[in-house]
Structures are given as structure tokens and as C-alpha cells.
Design an enzyme around this catalytic site. Structure first.
Site, PDB file in Angstrom:
ATOM      1  N   CYS A 162       0.808  -1.222   0.000  1.00  0.00           N
ATOM      2  CA  CYS A 162       0.000   0.000   0.000  1.00  0.00           C
ATOM      3  C   CYS A 162       0.842   1.274   0.000  1.00  0.00           C
ATOM      4  O   CYS A 162       0.299   2.375   0.004  1.00  0.00           O
ATOM      5  CB  CYS A 162      -0.966  -0.032   1.170  1.00  0.00           C
ATOM      6  SG  CYS A 162      -1.995  -1.519   1.085  1.00  0.00           S
ATOM      7  N   HIS A 292      -2.890   7.977   6.646  1.00  0.00           N
ATOM      8  CA  HIS A 292      -3.167   6.700   5.987  1.00  0.00           C
ATOM      9  C   HIS A 292      -4.512   6.187   6.492  1.00  0.00           C
ATOM     10  O   HIS A 292      -5.368   5.808   5.695  1.00  0.00           O
ATOM     11  CB  HIS A 292      -2.031   5.719   6.282  1.00  0.00           C
ATOM     12  CG  HIS A 292      -2.120   4.443   5.520  1.00  0.00           C
ATOM     13  ND1 HIS A 292      -2.178   4.400   4.144  1.00  0.00           N
ATOM     14  CD2 HIS A 292      -2.179   3.143   5.929  1.00  0.00           C
ATOM     15  CE1 HIS A 292      -2.255   3.131   3.747  1.00  0.00           C
ATOM     16  NE2 HIS A 292      -2.270   2.355   4.807  1.00  0.00           N
ATOM     17  N   HIS A 326     -10.049   1.813   0.896  1.00  0.00           N
ATOM     18  CA  HIS A 326      -8.600   1.690   0.837  1.00  0.00           C
ATOM     19  C   HIS A 326      -8.247   1.131  -0.547  1.00  0.00           C
ATOM     20  O   HIS A 326      -8.524  -0.037  -0.826  1.00  0.00           O
ATOM     21  CB  HIS A 326      -8.102   0.772   1.955  1.00  0.00           C
ATOM     22  CG  HIS A 326      -6.606   0.715   2.065  1.00  0.00           C
ATOM     23  ND1 HIS A 326      -5.776   1.399   1.196  1.00  0.00           N
ATOM     24  CD2 HIS A 326      -5.796   0.066   2.938  1.00  0.00           C
ATOM     25  CE1 HIS A 326      -4.515   1.164   1.543  1.00  0.00           C
ATOM     26  NE2 HIS A 326      -4.503   0.362   2.590  1.00  0.00           N
TER      27      HIS A 326
END
Lengths: 397, 270
Positions: A162, A292, A326
Site C-alpha cells: 500500500c 493513511h 482503501h
């Protein structure tokens, strides 16, 4: 580091395609998440799916690259004059002077999943339409971009889970500073697939509801898909019109666990500190942190620890994951682009899925967002394998 | 752009380490087809050692050898991990489960499937919090990894550990991607010459205009170089065994090449 100009943007996520649609949803604080309706995924979860990709194949000479990941990339490229901007840059600098630095975590693995269901019952062979190089290989997204724009400069794919499409900004900054190229397409794509939907489900990291970053009852992520590309150029004194720059890049490793963050957020703090040093800024110069914030119990706690230790309790922050989901390997560049919109239009995006802030978390999390002129924004991306990257963007004028 | 080689690690079927590889590369007889067994690295904590895949084992083995050769503490080193295929065995196992009736993926297998899994295990095993970048450029991953590692060393002024590895691809993917032998190599690269420098690499990226890519003079080794993207580094390794300046042209995408001028430093390469 030597700043880079961020001159053009192409973007798509479940918020919409192009900057205007994305900005509208971002300002309204309207989540693009929906109950999982992805084909073959019988899971009780929410996803950020981009609609209509199923009927938008890649045609012509690039048809061998047709797969969901490149359809998503194509959707991002065809908005906001991005293609024309790359063609202009190619004319100005030369095809061999434009880099392609892209990120992805799963590339076109959805088509591999489908091919494995169509194996020859006798030999076990994959069907003849399976295309390893153009769909499955991790490099395929950069290959697709080089083919699309006939570019012959340096190219690679960073695949660091990620953090992938955040780290590619660091690659571009180094390659341009070393005069290996003058400009670059930076970004990438990650599309929905069963591998990640079932994989995160197996780790018990997906929520049944739209994810709720920093909420006291947060219980996991919502997986989304996105593609985003930024044309970055060497910062020349009389650069045309662009007023947003990449000012700092910080990278680190957790050295702790493959899929859990360091409990004290040590790696995250190190990445943020390195980004500040790289930009030559102190913590007080950052007006907003696009964290995040994936809405896992442990992830938000660790990041909050890192942010509040380094910045104290006053720097506004929000996560945009409740809006977009996400988007895994694409989250770095997607959040660079959302941060550019925030800088340009002077606002902090809201976090509408967050209802009751976790009292244990100490950062200044602005659930409702805020209209506020911004000069410096930090955006964080942390991934499996303990891969961390923080970027700092700045606006002038 | 110039970098200096301070340490080398090597592992391939029939080659246990860099000293063995150096001897093989100087003579280049036809390859045999020896077994290739990897062991779980002792530097990993017990849980990670149990979960380590062959991709992790191969990468850690060559990285450990290169760091020991360079006499560098791995904890301090930034790293670049370059691989074309990543972990084909883990991906295949996941794809087989997803094609079945009960798509229950093992959580460990899922986190092992990320391209940066070897980098993650390496950082855990060495307790290194330095930046690490995992890259891929299909058949050109070797050149792309070298350029990325060299550009990091040049930008930061710090040494960089570079690992290049690709593993044998299992069926049925092997039919589409015929990587038949595993191959791993690592370099410790420094931005400045040090007393331990073995050689200098001067790198230049240039458009390809019909130049011949540097190969190997023996057919079975040439076949390995072609089939495994990490083994594209073999001519570079062979140049490191020579006592005079050599030029190696590595293919870098279909359109370019990376020209590497290898200058030995000291009397012989350790």
C-alpha cells in the site's frame, strides 16, 4: 530535495472520474462505498467499486493489455487533458526524457483468477487468451503507459503493497535530480480482485460497514479501487501556471511484522520525520495531514501515536478512506491528488463515516473537515512488509 | 553515474556462493541440472522462519552474503529488491484456492504474496528501519534494479544493498512464463570508493540502436541468462572476474540499453 512541479493530473476512484467529479464528492463528503457487489465475492463488506469498467475494454493496438487494471488506468488517463499534456511534454523534452514510474500491488491478477477457473480439465493448462506479460506481470502498468504514449525513458514499477504509488514520487524525484529524465508520469492503479477481497477477509481486517477511520468502533477496512497519474516536471523558474510542488519524500521500514504495524508507529514516525527533513520544514509548517487511516484498530492507533508524538495535538488531520475505501497500491497517488485538490481549493476533507472519535487517539482529527487556506500538506502511505512513505506537497501563490 | 561494488552474494543451481560462482564464471563449462534446496535463514525470528517462502530464503541468502563480503552491518543499509515474477509459487497457490469452491486463503500466504515480502522479511531479520524499495520491470528487472539502486546511492550519498532474484515458475504459469531455474544475486553498492571497493560500475542509459546485448560464450549459461530476468546480471558478474576494464550492455526495455563500464579496483576481485 529539489522540488518537483506537479503539472497535470488524471484520476478515477469510486468518487468519480476526473478532478471535477472527485472534488465535488470530496467537498460534499459523500462516500463512494457500497455493499459488496463484485462478481464472485460472496462477502459481507463494503467496496469502492468504479462502475462501468466491465463494458469498457482496451481496444486497438493496445488490446493485448486489456484487463480491469488497465481499463481503470485508461479511465484516469482520458480526463482533464492528461493525454494532451503528456504529448506536449514528449514534444518538449523528447520521448526518451520522460520517465514512467508506476505502482501497483496486484496488477491484472483478476484476469489470472478467471484464467485459473478455465484451466483445461485434462492438462491443467491455462486458456490461450491468458496474457502473462500484458496482464499478470507486476510491470504491466508501466509497460501499458510506455506503449500508450510511445515513451522510451527510464521506467519501473514499485510494488511495495500500500506504499507503492507514494514511493514512486521518490523515484521520480531522484531520477529527475540525476538528469536521467526531465519529466515523468508518476502514479499507478490497483483494481478490485478476489485475491485482495478474500485475502484481507482472511486476515479479519475488513469491516462489514463502510470503514470508519479513528472511530471508537472502527473494525476494519473497506477495499476500493483507483488509478491516478501525475505528470511531474523539473521545477523551472518560469514553469507554466502550475503552483503545486512535491517538496519532501520520507521512506522507512517498520522491521516489525509482515502485516501488523509497529505498535508505537516508530516506522511511520521515521518516514514523516524524513519527509520533513527532505522538505527542510519543521512540523509546525504542515497545515493538514492526509493520514493513511485505514480504520483498522491497530493501524489507526499506531499512526495516531506517530502523528501526535511528532506533531503534538494541534495539526489537523483526516483520512479520506471512508470516502474512497482503501485503494491499496493506488492509495498513495490517489491521496496525493486529493491533497492537491485540498491545497488548490483551500479545504480539509471531511471524514463522514467517522461518528464517535476514539477518545484514546490524541491527534486533532477533524471529522467535519474545514475550509482553510493550506500551504503545506503531508500525505501518509503505509503498507504490508512494513513499507512506509510520507510525502509533502506545497502550494505557492 | 558511478557506483562502487563492495560486496557480492550469489546463489543459483550448482552455485553455492560468490567464490564458487567466480570459479564457474571464469571457465564456463556446460551447466548440469543440480538440485536447488534453500534453507530458512537463521537471522529470522522463529515465526518468520517458519513462514518464509523460497523467494524470501533466496533473497535473504544473497543479501546476507553480500553484506558479509562488504563487512557492512545490514541494519544500516537502504535496500532495493528487484524481481520480475516475485513469488510465483505463493501466487499459484492462492489462484488455485480462488478457483475452487471454498475460497479460503491462508492469511500467511496472503501477506507472503506481496512483491515486497522478501524486503519485509529482510528488514525484520536485520532490524533495519532504512528505506527499502521493491521493483519490477518484467524481463528488464535487472537493469531497472541496478539503475534504481545506483540512483539511490548517488542521491543519498549512502550505500545501498541491491538484490536481484527470480524463482522457477510453477505450472501452469510456467507455460506462459518459462523461468525454469531460480537465480539470485546481491550487491552492496557505495557512492564513493572505499578501501573495500572491488570494482567501479559506470552506468549510462541510452537508446538502443542495433547494439548487441552482452551475452555469455557458452550455450547453457546463455540459456539461463535468457530465461531468468535476474540472470541477466551474469555478464556483469563475469566482467567482475576479469582483471581489466570491461563494458557490459544490458537490455533495458526493448528500446534502450544500460551500458555498464566495469573497472576492477585493487589487484584481484575478492
Amino acid at each position: 530535495m529539489r522540488p518537483l512541479l506537479l503539472t497535470h493530473v488524471g484520476v478515477v476512484s469510486c468518487l468519480g472520474a476526473g478532478q471535477a467529479e472527485t472534488l465535488r464528492q470530496l467537498r460534499r463528503g459523500e462516500s463512494g462505498l457500497r455493499p459488496c457487489d463484485f462478481e464472485g465475492a460472496a462477502l459481507e463488506t463494503h467496496i469502492g467499486r468504479v462502475t462501468g469498467l466491465e463494458t469498457a475494454p482496451i481496444l486497438g493496438v493496445r488490446a493485448p493489455y486489456d484487463c480491469r487494471n488497465h481499463r481503470l488506468a485508461q479511465r484516469a488517463l482520458e480526463r482533464d487533458g492528461f493525454v494532451d499534456a503528456v504529448i506536449r511534454a514528449r514534444g518538449q523534452y523528447g520521448a526518451h526524457r520522460i520517465g514512467v514510474f508506476a505502482g501497483t500491488s496486484t496488477a491484472g491478477i483478476l484476469e489470472s483468477e478467471q484464467a485459473f477457473r478455465r484451466r483445461d480439465p485434462d492438462s491443467g493448462a491455462l486458456p490461450p487468451e491468458f496474457r502473462y506479460r500484458e496482464q499478470h506481470n507486476t510491470y504491466s502498468i508501466a509497460d501499458f503507459l510506455q506503449q500508450t504514449f510511445a515513451l522510451t525513458g527510464p521506467a519501473l514499477v514499485v510494488s511495495a503493497a500500500c506504499a507503492s504509488t507514494a514511493k514512486v514520487f521518490g523515484v521520480a524525484a531522484r531520477m529527475i535530480a540525476l538528469d536521467l529524465c526531465d519529466a515523468a508520469i508518476v502514479g499507478g492503479a490497483d483494481s478490485l480482485c478476489l485475491t485482495t477481497l478474500y485475502g484481507f477477509n482472511a486476515l479479519q481486517l475488513t469491516s462489514t460497514r463502510p470503514c470508519r477511520p479513528f472511530d471508537v468502533a472502527r473494525d476494519g477496512i473497506s477495499i476500493g479501487e483507483a488509478a491516478g497519474f501525475v505528470l511531474v516536471e523539473r521545477d523551472e523558474p518560469n514553469a507554466r501556471g502550475a503552483n503545486i510542488r512535491l517538496l519532501g519524500v520520507g521512506e522507512s521500514s517498520d522491521a516489525y511484522h509482515m502485516s501488523s504495524p509497529h505498535p508505537d508507529g516508530l516506522g511511520a514516525r521515521q518516514a514523516m520525520q524524513a519527509a520533513l527533513s527532505s522538505a527542510g520544514l519543521g512540523p509546525q509548517a504542515i497545515d493538514y495531514i492526509n493520514i493513511h487511516g485505514t480504520a483498522t484498530k491497530a493501524g489507526d492507533l499506531a499512526e495516531d501515536h506517530a502523528v501526535s508524538t511528532l506533531f503534538g495535538r494541534d495539526t489537523p488531520c483526516t483520512s479520506t478512506k471512508g470516502l474512497t475505501g482503501h485503494t491499496l497500491g493506488a492509495s498513495g497517488v490517489l491521496e496525493v491528488i486529493l491533497s492537491m485538490l485540498a491545497l488548490r481549493h483551500a479545504f480539509i476533507p471531511a471524514s463522514p463515516t467517522t461518528q464517535n472519535l476514539d477518545p484514546e487517539l490524541r491527534s486533532r482529527y477533524l471529522q467535519a473537515g474545514q475550509d482553510l487556506p493550506l500551504t503545506h500538506v503531508m500525505t501518509n502511505s503505509f503498507g504490508f512488509g512494513g513499507s512506509n512513505c510520507s510525502l509533502i506537497l506545497g502550494r505557492t501563490g | 553515474m558511478k557506483v562502487f561494488v563492495e560486496g557480492i552474494g550469489l546463489r543459483a543451481p550448482g552455485i553455492a556462493n560468490w567464490p564458487a560462482g567466480k570459479a564457474v564464471l571464469q571457465t564456463l563449462h556446460a551447466r548440469g541440472v543440480p538440485d536447488f534446496q534453500l534453507t530458512a535463514p537463521a537471522l529470522l525470528p522463529p515465526a518468520e522462519r517458519r513462514r518464509a517462502t523460497d523467494a524470501v530464503k533466496l533473497a535473504i541468502e544473497v543479501c546476507s552474503e553480500a553484506c558479509a563480503h562488504a563487512e557492512r552491518d545490514p541494519q544500516t543499509l537502504a535496500s532495493v529488491f528487484a524481481s520480475s515474477g516475485g513469488d510465483g509459487a505463493t501466487i499459484t497457490a492462492i489462484l488455485e484456492v480462488l478457483a475452487g469452491d471454498a475460497p479460503e486463503i491462508s492469511p500467511t500466504r496472503f501477506h507472503n504474496s506481496v512483491h515486497n515480502a522478501p524486503a519485509g522479511y529482510w528488514s525484520i531479520g536485520t532490524q533495519s528501519m532504512a528505506a527499502s524499495t521493491s521493483v519490477c520491470a518484467y524481463d528488464w528487472s535487472c537493469g531497472a534494479g541496478l539503475l534504481e539502486a545506483a540512483s539511490q546511492a548517488a542521491s543519498t550519498g549512502q550505500p545501498v544493498l541491491l538484490a536481484l532474484y527470480d524463482l522457477r515458475y510453477p505450472a501452469p504459469l510456467q507455460a506462459a512464463r518459462p523461468i525454469k531455474d531460480s537465480f539470485g544475486i546481491a550487491f552492496v553498492l557505495t557512492p564513493h570508493e572505499t578501501p573495500r571497493s572491488l570494482a567501479a560500475f559506470a552506468l549510462a542509459l541510452r537508446p538502443r540502436r542495433g547494439e548487441t546485448i552482452t551475452g555469455l560464450p557458452e550455450a547453457s549459461w546463455e540459456a539461463l541468462r535468457h530465461s531468468n530476468p535476474a540472470a541477466r546480471a551474469l555478464p556483469l558478474l563475469r566482467a567482475l572476474t576479469a582483471s581489466r576494464v570491461q563494458t557490459v550492455d544490458l537490455d533495458y526495455m526493448a528500446h534502450s540499453l544500460l551500458r555498464i563500464t566495469v573497472t576492477p579496483l585493487g589487484t584481484t576481485v575478492r
